[in-house]
Design a protein around this motif. Structure first.
Motif, PDB file in Angstrom:
ATOM      1  N   THR A   1     -15.384   8.747  16.881  1.00 52.40           N
ATOM      2  CA  THR A   1     -16.124   7.501  17.010  1.00 52.40           C
ATOM      3  C   THR A   1     -15.817   6.598  15.817  1.00 52.40           C
ATOM      4  OG1 THR A   1     -17.924   8.493  18.277  1.00 52.40           O
ATOM      5  CG2 THR A   1     -18.425   6.457  17.110  1.00 52.40           C
ATOM      6  N   MET A   2     -15.240   5.447  16.089  1.00 56.36           N
ATOM      7  CA  MET A   2     -14.954   4.424  15.070  1.00 56.36           C
ATOM      8  C   MET A   2     -14.134   4.990  13.909  1.00 56.36           C
ATOM      9  SD  MET A   2     -18.763   2.708  15.287  1.00 56.36           S
ATOM     10  CE  MET A   2     -18.534   1.368  14.101  1.00 56.36           C
ATOM     11  N   ASP A   3     -13.128   5.805  14.264  1.00 56.63           N
ATOM     12  CA  ASP A   3     -12.244   6.353  13.225  1.00 56.63           C
ATOM     13  C   ASP A   3     -10.826   5.823  13.336  1.00 56.63           C
ATOM     14  OD1 ASP A   3     -11.162   7.675  15.404  1.00 56.63           O
ATOM     15  OD2 ASP A   3     -11.251   9.678  14.498  1.00 56.63           O
ATOM     16  N   GLY A   4     -10.611   4.829  14.216  1.00 58.51           N
ATOM     17  CA  GLY A   4      -9.295   4.223  14.367  1.00 58.51           C
ATOM     18  C   GLY A   4      -8.502   4.707  15.565  1.00 58.51           C
ATOM     19  N   LYS A   5      -8.905   5.830  16.133  1.00 58.03           N
ATOM     20  CA  LYS A   5      -8.128   6.415  17.229  1.00 58.03           C
ATOM     21  C   LYS A   5      -8.137   5.517  18.466  1.00 58.03           C
ATOM     22  CE  LYS A   5      -5.820   9.951  18.965  1.00 58.03           C
ATOM     23  NZ  LYS A   5      -4.453  10.283  18.475  1.00 58.03           N
ATOM     24  N   TYR A   6      -9.292   4.931  18.773  1.00 58.63           N
ATOM     25  CA  TYR A   6      -9.387   4.067  19.951  1.00 58.63           C
ATOM     26  C   TYR A   6      -8.496   2.837  19.784  1.00 58.63           C
ATOM     27  CZ  TYR A   6     -11.639   1.414  23.754  1.00 58.63           C
ATOM     28  OH  TYR A   6     -11.901   0.699  24.900  1.00 58.63           O
ATOM     29  N   GLU A   7      -8.541   2.227  18.599  1.00 60.33           N
ATOM     30  CA  GLU A   7      -7.711   1.053  18.361  1.00 60.33           C
ATOM     31  C   GLU A   7      -6.223   1.408  18.459  1.00 60.33           C
ATOM     32  OE1 GLU A   7     -11.353   0.389  15.606  1.00 60.33           O
ATOM     33  OE2 GLU A   7     -10.282   2.051  16.547  1.00 60.33           O
ATOM     34  N   GLU A   8      -5.849   2.557  17.891  1.00 64.27           N
ATOM     35  CA  GLU A   8      -4.448   2.983  17.918  1.00 64.27           C
ATOM     36  C   GLU A   8      -3.922   3.111  19.338  1.00 64.27           C
ATOM     37  OE1 GLU A   8      -3.193   6.391  15.649  1.00 64.27           O
ATOM     38  OE2 GLU A   8      -4.777   6.051  14.166  1.00 64.27           O
ATOM     39  N   THR A   9      -4.753   3.617  20.242  1.00 65.69           N
ATOM     40  CA  THR A   9      -4.290   3.922  21.594  1.00 65.69           C
ATOM     41  C   THR A   9      -4.657   2.850  22.611  1.00 65.69           C
ATOM     42  OG1 THR A   9      -6.315   5.215  22.007  1.00 65.69           O
ATOM     43  CG2 THR A   9      -4.393   6.404  21.162  1.00 65.69           C
ATOM     44  N   PHE A  10      -5.203   1.727  22.168  1.00 64.91           N
ATOM     45  CA  PHE A  10      -5.648   0.705  23.109  1.00 64.91           C
ATOM     46  C   PHE A  10      -4.477   0.082  23.868  1.00 64.91           C
ATOM     47  CE2 PHE A  10      -7.559  -3.232  24.635  1.00 64.91           C
ATOM     48  CZ  PHE A  10      -8.793  -2.772  25.086  1.00 64.91           C
ATOM     49  N   GLY A  11      -3.307   0.088  23.260  1.00 66.14           N
ATOM     50  CA  GLY A  11      -2.129  -0.458  23.937  1.00 66.14           C
ATOM     51  C   GLY A  11      -1.842   0.237  25.252  1.00 66.14           C
ATOM     52  N   GLU A  12      -2.224   1.517  25.378  1.00 68.62           N
ATOM     53  CA  GLU A  12      -2.027   2.249  26.627  1.00 68.62           C
ATOM     54  C   GLU A  12      -2.812   1.587  27.763  1.00 68.62           C
ATOM     55  OE1 GLU A  12      -1.630   6.694  24.558  1.00 68.62           O
ATOM     56  OE2 GLU A  12      -3.467   6.106  25.620  1.00 68.62           O
ATOM     57  N   ILE A  13      -4.003   1.121  27.447  1.00 68.67           N
ATOM     58  CA  ILE A  13      -4.849   0.488  28.463  1.00 68.67           C
ATOM     59  C   ILE A  13      -4.233  -0.826  28.917  1.00 68.67           C
ATOM     60  CG2 ILE A  13      -7.120  -0.532  28.883  1.00 68.67           C
ATOM     61  CD1 ILE A  13      -8.241   1.497  26.836  1.00 68.67           C
ATOM     62  N   ILE A  14      -3.776  -1.624  27.952  1.00 65.47           N
ATOM     63  CA  ILE A  14      -3.155  -2.909  28.295  1.00 65.47           C
ATOM     64  C   ILE A  14      -1.929  -2.687  29.174  1.00 65.47           C
ATOM     65  CG2 ILE A  14      -2.015  -4.960  27.378  1.00 65.47           C
ATOM     66  CD1 ILE A  14      -3.739  -4.653  24.862  1.00 65.47           C
ATOM     67  N   ARG A  15      -1.096  -1.725  28.811  1.00 64.02           N
ATOM     68  CA  ARG A  15       0.126  -1.462  29.582  1.00 64.02           C
ATOM     69  C   ARG A  15      -0.220  -0.996  31.000  1.00 64.02           C
ATOM     70  NH1 ARG A  15       1.728   0.237  24.424  1.00 64.02           N
ATOM     71  NH2 ARG A  15       1.155   2.413  24.801  1.00 64.02           N
ATOM     72  N   PHE A  16      -1.232  -0.158  31.130  1.00 62.99           N
ATOM     73  CA  PHE A  16      -1.642   0.312  32.452  1.00 62.99           C
ATOM     74  C   PHE A  16      -2.107  -0.858  33.318  1.00 62.99           C
ATOM     75  CE2 PHE A  16      -5.170   1.504  35.256  1.00 62.99           C
ATOM     76  CZ  PHE A  16      -4.520   2.388  36.107  1.00 62.99           C
TER      77      PHE A  16
END
Length: 391
Positions: free
Chosen positions: A243-258
């Motif tokens: 939670t709020m450790d940077g992991k979500y931000e790092e992997t958010f590009g996967e959502i945009i690409r999908f």
């Protein structure tokens, strides 16, 4: 002599049995019909509960001050009741307290889950909450999709709203990525935020451009909302790993690409917006500066601002430098909204001071109240009309 088939007799017996069972459920535990909640013409509301052996019954909800309970009175039939003063138009939640035990209203089948609690809901119309109703307007489509997340090593579920008539044309649409707060998931903006109703109604009124709204799960430790993943039914938790450790931000590009690969999007900065509440506001702030030329519209609703000092992530390095790059690249809207009584109010004041020192343009919206869905629904209804209107 006519023959009566055994299968016909069995069908009749089963039908009668089902009918009796259904009627038993409808009247279980009470001798007369009880209406609760009952919304009167002046927008006052009466709550009722059959509890003849109870000694103390009260109702609490967000139509009262935080922590306040309203005492209910019992009539000769054992029905407890309480009537409010006329209420402003809003979507309200409430629960009963019976001799110290919290319980839902057995006469109200409408409720919402918020983290690990379930709360009954009622809607008082005639104002702001008319946006939260399902009205007689063209409706968008809600889908629950799964996408592969290599960065999190799992498939993850996402909620996606496509606007009315999306399936009937070949047009491309802008996308709003709408993020939930801590304890929420990909269902929160739909169930508690009324996002699809707000979008449908504003689009029908011509106040908002048709758009795709993507509501991801911001907890990268989860495949999906509780009860919707391979983990089955378990008690939801408020704070999860990563939670709020940077992991979500790092992997958010996967959502945009999908989303860009599966939907007819405008895959450019001018066609993307991102907004979120609380933790989702935190994610909005850091995703938009971490990918500084990706979004043209940002909305921070009651946002958490800075990461915990103990968190180490490349996402939270050079915050001022990446904000400056975001500013330099240009954008159409940076919108900050918060209630005066919100516990994050001072953090937002400090953040605005930082932006002012950097000559970083933004629009500030201050409201009454605190860290509540009542505010966040209002913020969304004000934010949507500002999107994708760049000349």
């Amino acid at each position: 002599m006519k023959r009566i088939h055994f299968t016909s007799i069995l069908a009749v017996v089963l039908l009668l049995s089902f009918s009796l069972h259904a009627q038993e459920n409808l009247s279980f535990g009470q001798n007369k019909e009880i209406i609760s909640p009952e919304i009167h013409t002046d927008n006052s509301v009466t709550f009722r509960l059959m509890a003849p052996t109870a000694n103390d019954v009260s109702v609490t909800g967000d139509f009262l001050a935080p922590g306040e309970e309203a005492k209910m009175t019992k009539d000769a039939d054992g029905v407890w009741s309480y009537t409010t003063h006329p209420l402003p138009s809003e979507l309200y939640t409430y629960v009963f307290n019976v001799d110290g035990l919290q319980m839902n209203d057995p006469n109200n089948v409408y409720y919402r889950r918020d983290v690990a609690s379930t709360l009954n809901v009622l809607l008082v119309g005639g104002g702001q909450a008319d946006l939260y109703k399902v009205n007689s307007v063209p409706h968008g489509t809600i889908t629950k999709r799964w996408y592969q997340s290599p960065g999190n090593n799992m498939a993850r579920r996402i909620t996606i709203y496509t606007p009315p008539r999306y399936e009937e044309n070949n047009s491309s649409y802008p996308v709003l990525y709408l993020l939930h707060g801590m304890g929420g998931d990909e269902e929160a903006w739909m169930t508690l935020g009324r996002a699809s109703q707000i979008a449908d109604n504003l689009i029908a009124e011509g106040k908002t451009k048709p758009m795709i709204i993507v509501m991801p799960n911001g907890n990268v430790a989860q495949e999906a909302a509780p009860g919707e993943s391979s983990l089955g039914f378990y008690k939801p938790e408020f704070r999860l790993p990563h939670t709020m450790d940077g992991k979500y931000e790092e992997t958010f590009g996967e959502i945009i690409r999908f989303v860009d690969s599966q939907y007819r999007t405008i895959p450019e900065k001018e066609g993307r917006a991102i907004a979120g509440l609380s933790m989702g506001g935190f994610h909005t702030l850091h995703i938009s500066r971490y990918y500084p030329d990706t979004f043209d519209y940002m909305g921070l609703f009651s946002a958490a601002i800075m990461p915990n000092e103990t968190v180490k992530s490349k996402v939270y390095e050079n915050i001022d430098k990446t904000l400056a790059a975001q500013n330099s690249n240009g954008y159409a809207l940076y919108w900050i909204a918060i209630g005066k009584e919100d516990f994050l109010y001072q953090a937002n004041i400090d953040f605005r001071k930082k932006l002012d020192e950097m000559d970083f343009p933004y629009i500030y919206r201050e409201s009454e109240g605190g860290h509540t869905w009542r505010n966040w629904r209002i913020y969304l209804s004000e934010f949507l009309p500002m999107l994708f209107n760049k000349k």
